[in-house]
Design an enzyme around this catalytic site. Structure first.
Site, mmCIF file in Angstrom:
data_model
loop_
_atom_site.group_PDB
_atom_site.id
_atom_site.type_symbol
_atom_site.label_atom_id
_atom_site.label_comp_id
_atom_site.label_asym_id
_atom_site.label_seq_id
_atom_site.Cartn_x
_atom_site.Cartn_y
_atom_site.Cartn_z
ATOM 1 C CE1 TYR A 191 -11.194 -2.923 18.511
ATOM 2 C CE2 TYR A 191 -12.530 -3.144 16.528
ATOM 3 C CZ TYR A 191 -12.074 -3.641 17.733
ATOM 4 O OH TYR A 191 -12.520 -4.872 18.168
ATOM 5 C CD GLU A 214 -5.308 1.901 18.391
ATOM 6 O OE1 GLU A 214 -5.557 3.100 18.569
ATOM 7 O OE2 GLU A 214 -6.186 1.058 18.065
ATOM 8 C CD GLN A 250 2.280 1.886 2.771
ATOM 9 O OE1 GLN A 250 1.123 1.563 3.057
ATOM 10 N NE2 GLN A 250 2.946 2.807 3.443
ATOM 11 C CE1 TYR A 307 4.055 8.525 9.924
ATOM 12 C CE2 TYR A 307 2.163 8.972 8.500
ATOM 13 C CZ TYR A 307 2.929 8.085 9.234
ATOM 14 O OH TYR A 307 2.569 6.761 9.283
ATOM 15 C CG HIS A 316 -2.361 3.427 5.075
ATOM 16 N ND1 HIS A 316 -2.854 4.399 5.908
ATOM 17 C CD2 HIS A 316 -1.007 3.457 5.216
ATOM 18 C CE1 HIS A 316 -1.838 4.996 6.533
ATOM 19 N NE2 HIS A 316 -0.713 4.433 6.114
#
Length: 360
Positions: free
Chosen positions: A241, A231, A76, A252, A138
């Site tokens: 958070y 979110e 990613q 998953y 991520h």
């Protein structure tokens, strides 16, 4: 003003409040990730594959911008966000977030540079999330400036979820710095010897959308949940958070991550999705082409391949509408254009740049 695109889609779409079409501005970009509008009418587009491209007079220029910082394209990670300095007209300075590899592993970095013609000069790394990791997911990377000129940088948990609750770890949080790379004055952990002075929030999984509220100036974000639990949050200094101690999603594998959706001292999301839509990119609509959308929040979706319109009243979501559900493309970025149109990037090996405009 930005020039008209080279080609226009024949299809039109209708929502509860508007009929619109998509103008195709550019095609064939390799996983386009972010968009920034220059004062002279050009637009910059990042390709995750490691290129910074220019759109001029409705045409994607063939030659990428030269002089990018050293980066790695893996999983990613790659070239991520591009953001202009608030005083870009005076200093030609921009900021890039990207993945970087060293013998110690990979991480999220931010560099500042000056744009001179088709080249970046004076490239300087001003932020690096530590410690590094061997994972390739991520990285987060979204950025925004507040009204005081502070730069907010999202760093993902790197797929190692417990890092997000460790304030001594840069992963899984948002960092706030000056444009020169110093911790911003008033940061909430300046007195904590265990935390990085740049840390602003923690307990964030993987923020993929960040924007500034046009009236309050607050920084709004959204982040990916796992299976469910995406979110929307409003950033507040020092806030936890919750990830992964609280979540509205599951692993998953189908197994629970946490049995809790609430705990004392951990913020609740303003809005969440279950099942996950894999949100990416977000912008408040502030233009005049669609006056009925003034103040609405638009969020792209990768997994669900749609654009979500959220009506916001007094800081709360009062209406949700799915748009472009039959476009069949992963929407990576959503930007409010200076021309009054919403601009969209689609995530694909040959991704597109679109303008959303009234059908008439």
């Amino acid at each position: 003003m930005l020039a008209a695109p080279a080609c226009v889609t024949a299809q039109t779409w209708s929502s509860s409040e508007a009929t619109f079409r998509l103008d195709t501005v550019a095609q064939g970009l390799e996983h386009p990730w972010s968009l920034a509008f220059l004062p002279d009418g050009d637009a910059l587009v990042t390709e995750r594959a490691g290129r910074l491209r220019v759109i001029r007079d409705g045409t994607l220029l063939p030659e990428p911008v030269q002089g990018l910082p050293e980066l790695v394209v893996s999983g990613q990670g790659g070239l991520l966000d591009v953001l202009l300095h608030p005083e870009f007209r005076q200093n030609n300075t921009l900021f890039l977030s990207y993945a970087h590899r060293s013998p110690a592993g990979m991480t999220t970095r931010v560099a500042r540079a000056e744009l001179n013609g088709n080249r970046l000069t004076g490239v300087e790394v001003i932020f690096e999330a530590l410690p590094r990791s061997g994972t390739s997911r991520h990285f987060a990377g979204r950025m925004a400036f507040d009204a005081q000129g502070n730069l907010y940088i999202a760093v993902g948990d790197r797929g190692e979820m417990d890092r997000a609750q460790d304030t001594g770890d840069d992963a899984g949080g948002v960092h706030r710095i000056t444009p020169e790379g110093k911790p911003a004055p008033g940061n909430p952990f300046l007195a904590d010897s265990q935390a990085n002075d740049t840390l602003f929030t923690y307990g964030n999984r993987n923020i993929q959308g960040m924007t500034v509220h046009p009236e309050t100036g607050a920084i709004w974000t959204h982040e990916h949940g796992p299976r469910g639990g995406d979110e929307i949050n409003i950033l507040r200094a020092g806030t936890n958070y919750g990830w992964p101690e609280i979540t509205y999603g599951i692993d998953y594998s189908g197994l629970p991550i946490s049995l809790d959706t609430k705990q004392p001292g951990m913020a609740q999301p303003l809005h969440y999705w279950d099942p996950s839509i894999a949100p990416s990119g977000m912008a408040f609509y502030t233009g005049t082409l669609f006056p009925q959308w003034q103040g609405d929040l638009f969020v792209g979706a990768l997994k669900m391949q749609k654009l979500v319109r959220l009506e916001i009243v007094d800081g709360k979501v009062t209406e949700e509408e799915d748009l472009l559900t039959d476009l069949g493309e992963r929407i990576r970025a959503v930007n409010m254009g200076p021309d009054g149109a919403l601009w969209l990037l689609t995530d694909a090996p040959r991704g597109n740049v679109y303008r959303m405009v009234p059908a008439q």
